[in-house]
Write a protein that holds these residues in place. Structure first.
Motif, short mmCIF file in Angstrom:
data_model
loop_
_atom_site.label_atom_id
_atom_site.label_comp_id
_atom_site.label_asym_id
_atom_site.label_seq_id
_atom_site.Cartn_x
_atom_site.Cartn_y
_atom_site.Cartn_z
N MET A 412 -12.85 -37.39 -20.41
CA MET A 412 -11.95 -38.33 -19.89
C MET A 412 -11.49 -38.50 -18.64
O MET A 412 -11.38 -39.43 -17.98
CB MET A 412 -10.83 -38.34 -21.05
N SER A 413 -11.33 -37.14 -18.11
CA SER A 413 -10.95 -37.32 -16.51
C SER A 413 -11.98 -37.79 -15.67
O SER A 413 -11.88 -38.47 -14.86
CB SER A 413 -10.31 -36.07 -16.04
N SER A 414 -13.31 -37.25 -15.86
CA SER A 414 -14.67 -37.59 -15.17
C SER A 414 -14.71 -39.38 -15.51
O SER A 414 -14.97 -40.05 -14.38
CB SER A 414 -15.72 -37.03 -15.71
N SER A 415 -14.43 -39.86 -16.50
CA SER A 415 -14.56 -41.09 -16.96
C SER A 415 -13.47 -42.11 -16.26
O SER A 415 -13.66 -43.18 -15.79
CB SER A 415 -14.58 -41.39 -18.28
N LYS A 416 -12.17 -41.50 -16.38
CA LYS A 416 -11.17 -42.28 -15.56
C LYS A 416 -11.60 -42.25 -13.98
O LYS A 416 -11.35 -43.33 -13.47
CB LYS A 416 -9.96 -41.50 -15.67
N TYR A 417 -12.26 -41.31 -13.35
CA TYR A 417 -12.61 -41.27 -12.01
C TYR A 417 -13.45 -42.55 -11.90
O TYR A 417 -13.63 -43.22 -10.82
CB TYR A 417 -12.82 -39.91 -11.52
N VAL A 419 -14.03 -45.02 -14.01
CA VAL A 419 -13.55 -46.41 -13.95
C VAL A 419 -12.74 -46.72 -12.56
O VAL A 419 -12.77 -47.99 -12.32
CB VAL A 419 -12.69 -46.26 -15.22
N ILE A 420 -11.93 -45.78 -11.90
CA ILE A 420 -11.02 -46.11 -10.98
C ILE A 420 -11.96 -46.59 -9.65
O ILE A 420 -11.60 -47.43 -9.09
CB ILE A 420 -10.15 -44.86 -10.46
#
Length: 456
Positions: A412-417, A419-420
């Motif tokens: 989720m953290s890698s996906s968040k980065y 998306v950002i």
């Protein structure tokens, strides 16, 4: 890992010469690589030498113990006296083996100090001589130096009073007091097993241990043995301790008591003391014998505790077996819940039938009892299912769940980065479009002005 550590030593050395011109950088790095290779090869050679020396030390220790046992048994059987030539020759051979053993122990610690210097990039051997190391060397030399000296020397041994014997004294040779501590040399067996294990000889294992700041010492090796082959280790230890303690007890007691002159009687006393039975038919009459009996009782308590721990661990279900058991029990409990639910519905209908359609008080009370029994069975099945669910959540399952959650959070953290980053690119593109839209009226006005000028 050895090359990595030695390479770091080389880098540390190059930092000390940082005032030299930068032109010499390539020569310095090449010299560091050669130095690292030299250190790695030297470390391997020293490690092999240390392993051979500890093998020779164990051979000398066992040779001295064997000759000591032979000399005491022959003198006890009356084959010769302590003043005879044969006794002196055997004791001289024990003394020679002891001197060789002491030299090998000193050589072992000297090689250990050299390995410390290589591992820590030290130049002075006195850096490795800490108080702990010096105390260890002194203690080992004192333990291995005790042995029966050539000659005929005696001392008075106090005989304690008991129900059969009165308080008295016996003339006993000094060989008894000097021979029994020789069995302490058997600590070298653990060291030999440590240096001959595949874990210590494997460079990758030592590298992994160094990265995790873990020292492969005797304690760690004994823990591994108790983990993977506890039954064999406990059996060998208990049998060896039984034989050694029986022989030492016989040597302490045989000069004044004919009962202990027989080795089988001493073995019987050690066995019943080790197993915490203690019939009291045979008792020790000297401080030496009572000390051995107390040591046997302590070692028996420790061995029984280890045996119980090993048996309980062996009887515990493995994770795969536990999963299969939980699956089968969950299936059985689910089937019980379905059966109890069906019984409740059936008894409800029968109660309604006998109370409304046709009143039969006997059958009504019977079905009411069955209805309550089905409800209690349903509650018990639900409670069993809850207990099974709680038991299934063991520490390993919780650790696995934690690892899974950690992986999900990382994804989720890698996906968040990601998306950002996409939103940032989209924002830049929107800003570019906005700037062009703001400049569009100006462009249109200029184009219209140019067109008007051409028409005029």
């Amino acid at each position: 890992m050895e090359e990595l550590e030695l390479g770091l030593c080389g880098q540390g050395g190059s930092k000390l010469d940082s005032n030299k011109p930068l032109v010499q950088g390539s020569n310095a790095s090449q010299k560091d690589k050669q130095n690292a290779g030299y250190r790695s090869g030297k470390r391997k050679v020293l490690f092999e030498k240390r392993k051979r020396i500890i093998d020779y030390a164990l051979v000398m220790a066992i040779f001295g113990i064997g000759v000591m046992v032979i000399e005491n048994e022959l003198s006890s059987a009356g084959v010769y006296t302590k003043a005879s030539f044969y006794s002196t020759a055997l004791k001289i051979s024990i003394s020679v083996s002891t001197v060789i053993l002491l030299g090998l122990i000193v050589a072992y610690h000297a090689l250990d100090v050299q390995l410390f210097k290589i591992d820590n990039c030290a130049d002075d051997w006195r850096i490795a001589m800490t108080w702990q190391r010096m105390c260890q060397i002194t203690l080992e030399l004192m333990i291995c130096a005790v042995h029966p000296i050539p000659g005929q020397y005696y001392f008075e041994l106090t005989i304690l009073a008991n129900k059969d014997k009165a308080l008295g004294r016996e003339i006993v040779p000094y060989d008894v007091a000097l021979s029994l501590p020789m069995f302490l040399r058997l600590y070298l067996i653990c060291r030999v097993m440590l240096f001959h294990s595949k874990i210590i000889n494997d460079a990758s294992s030592r590298s992994t241990g160094a990265l995790n700041r873990m020292n492969f010492n005797t304690g760690f090796f004994l823990k591994l043995l108790m983990t993977f082959c506890p039954g064999t280790i406990l059996l060998v230890f208990m049998v060896s301790f039984w034989i050694i303690a029986s022989w030492t007890l016989q040597q302490c007691e045989r000069f004044h008591d004919e009962v202990h002159a027989n080795l089988l009687n001493s073995m019987w006393l050690i066995a019943i003391t080790f197993l915490k039975v203690g019939f009291g038919d045979i008792v020790p009459n000297t401080y030496c014998g009572r000390g051995i009996a107390v040591s046997t009782a302590i070692m028996g308590a420790v061995s029984m505790a280890l045996l119980i721990a090993v048996v309980s661990r062996k009887l515990e279900l493995r994770r795969s077996e536990k999963l299969v058991y939980n699956f089968l029990m969950d299936f059985q409990i689910t089937k019980r819940l379905k059966n109890t639910a069906a019984n409740i519905m059936r008894e409800t209908w029968l109660i309604y039938k006998h109370s409304k359609l046709g009143v039969n008080h006997g059958l009504l009370r019977t079905h009411q009892k069955k209805f309550l029994t089905a409800i209690y069975a349903s509650r018990k099945a639900k409670m069993d299912q809850k207990i099974l669910f709680n038991n299934a959540n063991s520490i390993t399952d919780m650790a696995k769940t934690q690892n899974d959650v950690y992986d999900i959070v990382s994804d989720m953290s890698s996906s968040k980065y990601a998306v950002i980053e996409q939103l940032t690119n989209l924002k830049e593109k929107i800003q570019t479009i906005q700037e062009r839209l703001e400049a569009l009226p100006e462009v249109i006005t200029r184009s219209l002005t140019q067109h008007q000028n051409r028409v005029d």
